[in-house]
Design a protein around this motif. Structure first.
Motif, short mmCIF file in Angstrom:
data_model
loop_
_atom_site.label_atom_id
_atom_site.label_comp_id
_atom_site.label_asym_id
_atom_site.label_seq_id
_atom_site.Cartn_x
_atom_site.Cartn_y
_atom_site.Cartn_z
N PHE A 1 0.84 -1.01 0.08
CA PHE A 1 -0.06 -0.02 0.13
C PHE A 1 0.80 1.38 -0.02
O PHE A 1 0.74 2.26 -0.83
CB PHE A 1 -0.94 -0.02 1.27
CG PHE A 1 -2.30 -0.63 0.97
CD1 PHE A 1 -3.48 -0.05 0.63
CD2 PHE A 1 -2.29 -1.92 1.14
CE1 PHE A 1 -4.55 -0.85 0.71
CE2 PHE A 1 -3.46 -2.75 1.04
CZ PHE A 1 -4.61 -2.16 0.80
N LEU A 2 1.78 1.25 1.01
CA LEU A 2 2.86 2.50 0.94
C LEU A 2 3.48 2.59 -0.49
O LEU A 2 3.36 3.80 -0.86
CB LEU A 2 3.95 2.21 1.94
CG LEU A 2 3.44 2.28 3.51
CD1 LEU A 2 4.59 1.97 4.29
CD2 LEU A 2 2.94 3.78 3.66
N ASP A 3 3.83 1.68 -1.11
CA ASP A 3 4.40 1.94 -2.48
C ASP A 3 3.66 2.51 -3.51
O ASP A 3 3.74 3.31 -4.36
CB ASP A 3 5.14 0.46 -3.03
CG ASP A 3 5.95 -0.20 -2.21
OD1 ASP A 3 6.94 0.58 -1.71
OD2 ASP A 3 6.37 -1.39 -2.32
N TYR A 4 2.26 1.88 -3.40
CA TYR A 4 1.31 2.50 -4.44
C TYR A 4 1.02 3.87 -4.22
O TYR A 4 1.08 4.65 -5.13
CB TYR A 4 -0.02 1.50 -4.41
CG TYR A 4 0.00 0.06 -5.14
CD1 TYR A 4 1.05 -0.53 -4.96
CD2 TYR A 4 -0.89 -0.15 -5.76
CE1 TYR A 4 1.18 -1.66 -5.93
CE2 TYR A 4 -1.01 -1.40 -6.51
CZ TYR A 4 0.07 -2.03 -6.56
OH TYR A 4 -0.02 -3.46 -7.23
N PHE A 5 0.88 4.26 -2.74
CA PHE A 5 0.69 5.69 -2.54
C PHE A 5 1.77 6.59 -2.70
O PHE A 5 1.40 7.41 -3.49
CB PHE A 5 0.38 5.94 -0.82
CG PHE A 5 -1.16 5.31 -0.30
CD1 PHE A 5 -2.07 5.93 -1.15
CD2 PHE A 5 -1.17 4.50 0.38
CE1 PHE A 5 -3.42 5.69 -0.63
CE2 PHE A 5 -2.43 4.27 1.09
CZ PHE A 5 -3.52 4.86 0.34
N LEU A 6 2.93 6.29 -2.46
CA LEU A 6 4.00 6.99 -2.48
C LEU A 6 4.51 7.19 -4.20
O LEU A 6 4.82 8.31 -4.70
CB LEU A 6 5.37 6.38 -1.85
CG LEU A 6 5.07 6.57 -0.39
CD1 LEU A 6 6.24 6.22 0.38
CD2 LEU A 6 4.71 8.00 0.19
#
Length: 175
Positions: free
Chosen positions: A33-38
């Motif tokens: 999720f963090l990768d997708y957001f960032l």
């Protein structure tokens, strides 16, 4: 940096949830999720604000570093699904900013996750906090989304508010 007129305060992008990013249940892995957001935010900043973070770091010898994340997982993002990622600046001061990121289903009706990323502007060579330039402050002022009262301890309240807002929007469409 981008011209001062018509900056998009809440840019959106869509992204397909890939098989390799999922767990055994076919849900997007929590860490991804963090990768997708960032990644979405980086793409949006480059596209809408003509801001290249590497170039900014070289020119100003400063860059933002993440100091804290608040992340709430609300619904699974499933393998093959198209998700919509919306980001916005909800707070800033001389050397800090907070970006809110929302992951929704493709038609923006259901909230899957919410992230607040708190960042501090620091000197690249020393890691010491530094002030935003006047030019950055002007841009941040234009991007700051009005109507969101940022409270560092108010993340859970914000998530509840977003969920209610989307629920009201859905029930209004059903009538």
């Amino acid at each position: 940096m981008a011209a001062s007129s018509a900056l998009v305060r809440t840019p959106e992008t869509t992204h397909r949830v890939y098989f390799q990013d999922c767990d055994m249940l076919g849900h997007l892995n929590n860490a991804r999720f963090l990768d997708y957001f960032l990644n979405a935010r980086e793409e949006q900043v480059a596209r809408h604000y003509a801001l290249n973070m590497g170039q900014l770091a070289r020119e100003q010898n400063a860059s933002w570093v993440i100091t804290k994340h608040h992340l709430s997982y609300l619904r699974p993002a499933r393998q093959g699904e198209i998700v919509r990622i919306r980001t916005q600046l909800i707070h800033f001061d001389n050397s800090n900013l907070v970006i809110e990121m929302q992951m929704l289903n493709e038609d923006s009706q259901k909230l899957k996750a919410v992230l607040w990323s708190e960042m501090t502007f620091v000197k690249v060579d020393s890691g010491v906090r530094t002030d935003h330039s006047d030019e950055l402050m002007e841009m941040l002022e234009q991007l700051d989304v009005e109507g969101i009262d940022y409270d560092p301890d108010g993340f859970d309240d914000r998530v509840r508010s977003l969920r209610k807002e989307l629920k009201r929007a859905r029930s209004g469409e059903e009538k």
